[in-house]
Motif scaffolding. Structure first.
Motif, short mmCIF file in Angstrom:
data_model
loop_
_atom_site.label_atom_id
_atom_site.label_comp_id
_atom_site.label_asym_id
_atom_site.label_seq_id
_atom_site.Cartn_x
_atom_site.Cartn_y
_atom_site.Cartn_z
N PHE A 288 0.82 -1.47 -0.06
CA PHE A 288 0.08 0.21 0.14
C PHE A 288 0.91 1.18 -0.15
O PHE A 288 1.71 1.63 0.80
CB PHE A 288 -0.79 -0.06 1.13
N GLU A 289 0.86 2.19 -1.14
CA GLU A 289 1.57 3.16 -1.17
C GLU A 289 0.75 4.44 -0.63
O GLU A 289 -0.37 4.44 -0.69
CB GLU A 289 1.98 3.28 -2.74
N LYS A 290 1.65 5.53 -0.20
CA LYS A 290 0.99 6.62 0.15
C LYS A 290 0.64 7.26 -1.04
O LYS A 290 1.28 7.79 -1.99
CB LYS A 290 2.11 7.41 0.73
N TYR A 294 -2.39 12.75 0.14
CA TYR A 294 -2.56 11.76 1.36
C TYR A 294 -2.47 12.80 2.76
O TYR A 294 -1.47 13.62 2.78
CB TYR A 294 -1.50 10.83 1.74
N SER A 296 -2.94 12.34 6.78
CA SER A 296 -3.29 11.24 7.96
C SER A 296 -4.30 11.87 8.92
O SER A 296 -5.11 11.17 9.62
CB SER A 296 -1.86 11.22 8.45
N LYS A 364 -7.55 4.68 -0.73
CA LYS A 364 -6.04 4.44 -0.73
C LYS A 364 -5.27 4.82 0.63
O LYS A 364 -4.43 4.45 0.98
CB LYS A 364 -5.31 4.80 -1.96
N GLY A 365 -5.78 6.22 1.03
CA GLY A 365 -5.04 6.66 2.13
C GLY A 365 -5.58 6.00 3.32
O GLY A 365 -4.65 5.69 4.27
N TYR A 368 -3.17 2.85 3.51
CA TYR A 368 -1.62 3.38 3.65
C TYR A 368 -1.71 3.63 5.47
O TYR A 368 -0.79 3.16 6.00
CB TYR A 368 -1.24 4.63 2.75
N ASN A 372 0.65 2.00 8.21
CA ASN A 372 1.92 2.57 8.61
C ASN A 372 1.72 3.50 9.89
O ASN A 372 2.76 3.77 10.39
CB ASN A 372 2.46 3.45 7.25
N ASP A 373 0.62 4.02 10.11
CA ASP A 373 0.28 5.06 11.13
C ASP A 373 0.64 4.65 12.38
O ASP A 373 -0.18 3.53 12.90
CB ASP A 373 -0.91 5.77 11.09
N ARG A 381 -1.10 -3.21 12.28
CA ARG A 381 -0.04 -2.86 11.18
C ARG A 381 0.97 -4.14 10.93
O ARG A 381 1.21 -4.13 9.59
CB ARG A 381 0.98 -1.66 11.83
#
Length: 554
Positions: A288-290, A294, A296, A364-365, A368, A372-373, A381
């Motif tokens: 999953f790409e940023k 994006y 957060s 998509k956001g 991601y 990752n967050d 995660r």
């Protein structure tokens, strides 16, 4: 006269006379039946027209055929599979045949996959049907239907919604696409999720939720405090950027509008999302790409849900073959982009494109963020690190589904309106042409602030019918005074609550086939679709093994 001038002159003749011009140019096409939409309903309809010896053209805005059935929704909403007959059942039989081949199991063994389906086994060996599948496998079945039946499909052809429908004496004569192509026919079928042809032809329709008193229903309109699935906030979570402080402003993705009184109608739509196909095979997943754009902070609400102890992230990573998923919305904050689709049905093509891009960025956001967050629990995660977009699906679209899940857009107000009374078995259905069985299923339509300053969702409904129910022929038909040669098997004449059950892909295939049979018979009898003798249609549908009432189960 050059080609453009000839086309302009031809279209002027259509507009002035109501009759199609005699045109031998490369941009004028004729067939007995014109189908607008390359969805599962559209392809089923085209096959049935051919089976009845008529000519047919499919005019598809999309490059890929099959709509949601090939667009990620592989964990089929079957309901009671015994009432799925005709070409719909043939589709699932062909899926079964595909997965009987060893070559179909590239990333996983058949034995490892198991047999989990939605309310039914994924693989029914006795009936030789399979209800769970990968997107590319479904798309190949639709392409096989096209090739085996020598169907002519015009792809990437978009109806001119402003002036592209020519009518004369209550009938559509021809439609024109934005590319300038003209398609002339005796009968027309609108098989789109949006109902664009129906609307452009001047047929009445509704968008949003009717008030309960319109059809004397219970589950229509606003439903604050109704929680029939697990897609609501079970904990008190502040709606404000600074918890408890209204002056700090609302968090992203929360509406400042009041939800409305229960039972009242509104123009809100149940949320859309993309049914992502994810893979957990290390050689077949794309991380999953940023996404560009994006932010957060728009997922702060989900972070608070996690902080409150929610732990159902992977509940709807429904398994399909080859270590993949049909990933759907689940929980209070998920892939449904709540409240952001209200303008979609009536929007221009450019406006729709912008709405779709916003949905893609949001989803998509979200993926991601989950991967990752640091506000996401470590165990989530770590699990997300095992997943990614399936590398071998949607290969011409960055592995992203080509079709958004349009759960509801326009709904025709036609010859017969299906309501929750018919779906729940409280009213007899005249002239059935197929059956449904899924629950009254609506996703959330809004996210709002409660009087206490907390966030809540509204609109999610799941009421199960006692038995499968029949769907009336009249629900496919406009009112006769509005159009006499159009059938609508997707944006059918139904209330919001009834459509919540009807709107399943197997049912769309069923209704597409029945609409096509009716169109073909109406040509033979030279009658308006509203005047077709139902007994003739019934005989054809029974011969096609369509299931129309409980006594006719397979």
């Amino acid at each position: 006269m050059n080609k453009l001038a000839l086309l302009a002159f031809s279209l002027l003749l259509i507009a002035c006379s109501g009759n199609p011009p005699e045109d031998n140019s490369n941009d004028h096409f004729q067939a007995d039946v014109i189908i607008y939409g390359g969805t599962s309903a559209g392809i089923a309809a085209a096959v049935q027209v051919k089976k009845m010896g008529k000519s047919v053209l499919v005019v598809s805005p999309d490059l890929h055929l099959g709509g949601l059935s090939s667009g990620g929704l592989g964990f089929t909403d079957t309901g009671d599979k015994s009432v799925i007959g005709g070409l719909a059942r043939d589709f699932y039989r062909r899926i079964y045949d595909h997965y009987q081949q060893d070559s179909a199991w590239k990333w996983q063994s058949r034995e490892e996959y198991g047999n989990k389906g939605q309310g039914t086994p994924a693989i029914d060996g006795a009936a030789r049907t399979m209800w769970i599948f990968e997107p590319h496998a479904a798309e190949q079945v639709f392409e096989d239907f096209v090739s085996e039946n020598s169907l002519e499909v015009y792809r990437d052809e978009w109806l001119d919604r402003e002036s592209g429908v020519t009518k004369n004496e209550g009938k559509i004569i021809a439609i024109r696409t934005l590319s300038g192509k003209v398609f002339e026919g005796k009968m027309f079928i609108d098989a789109t999720y949006e109902g664009d042809l129906m609307a452009a032809a001047g047929v009445s329709y509704h968008i949003g939720r009717e008030a309960n008193d319109v059809y004397d229903e219970t589950w229509n309109g606003v439903q604050v405090g109704v929680y029939q699935h697990r897609h609501y906030f079970r904990d008190s979570i502040s709606a404000y950027k600074v918890p408890g402080d209204p002056s700090s402003g609302l968090l992203p993705e929360i509406s400042s509008n009041p939800p409305g009184e229960n039972g009242t109608g509104d123009d809100r739509l149940q949320a859309y999302n993309y049914r992502m196909c994810l893979s957990r095979h290390p050689d077949n997943r794309v991380p999953f790409e940023k996404p560009v754009g994006y932010d957060s902070s728009r997922y702060e609400l989900l972070a608070r849900v996690y902080a409150a102890g929610w732990d159902e992230t992977f509940e709807k990573y429904d398994p399909i073959p080859n270590l993949k998923t049909d990933t759907n919305n689940h929980g209070p904050f998920s892939t449904d982009y709540i409240g952001k689709n209200y303008d979609y049905p009536e929007a221009s093509y450019e406006e729709r494109k912008a709405i779709l891009e916003e949905h893609i960025l949001y989803q998509k956001g979200l993926m991601y963020f989950l991967a990752n967050d640091p506000r996401v629990p470590a165990e989530v995660r770590n699990e997300m690190a095992q997943w990614g977009l399936a590398k071998d699906e949607f290969v011409d679209n960055g592995n992203w589904p080509h079709q958004i899940y349009v759960r509801e857009a326009r709904r025709m107000i036609g010859d017969y309106v299906m309501t929750e009374h018919e779906v729940l078995g409280d009213r007899e259905v005249p002239n059935p042409v197929g059956m449904g069985s899924y629950s009254l299923d609506s996703h959330n339509a809004q996210r709002f602030v409660t009087a206490a300053g907390n966030v809540q969702n509204e609109g999610d409904i799941g009421v199960h019918p006692k038995n499968p129910y029949s769907i009336s022929y009249g629900t496919l038909l406009p009112k006769k005074e509005e159009c006499q040669n159009l059938l609508v098997p997707v944006c059918v004449s139904s209330s919001h609550t009834a459509f919540g059950s009807i709107r399943m892909e197997p049912v769309f295939m069923i209704l597409g086939q029945s609409a096509a049979a009716a169109a073909s018979l109406s040509i033979d009898e030279n009658v308006a679709v509203q005047d077709l003798d139902y007994t003739m249609l019934r005989e054809v549908l029974l011969n096609e093994k369509q299931v129309m009432e409980l006594e006719g189960r397979l």
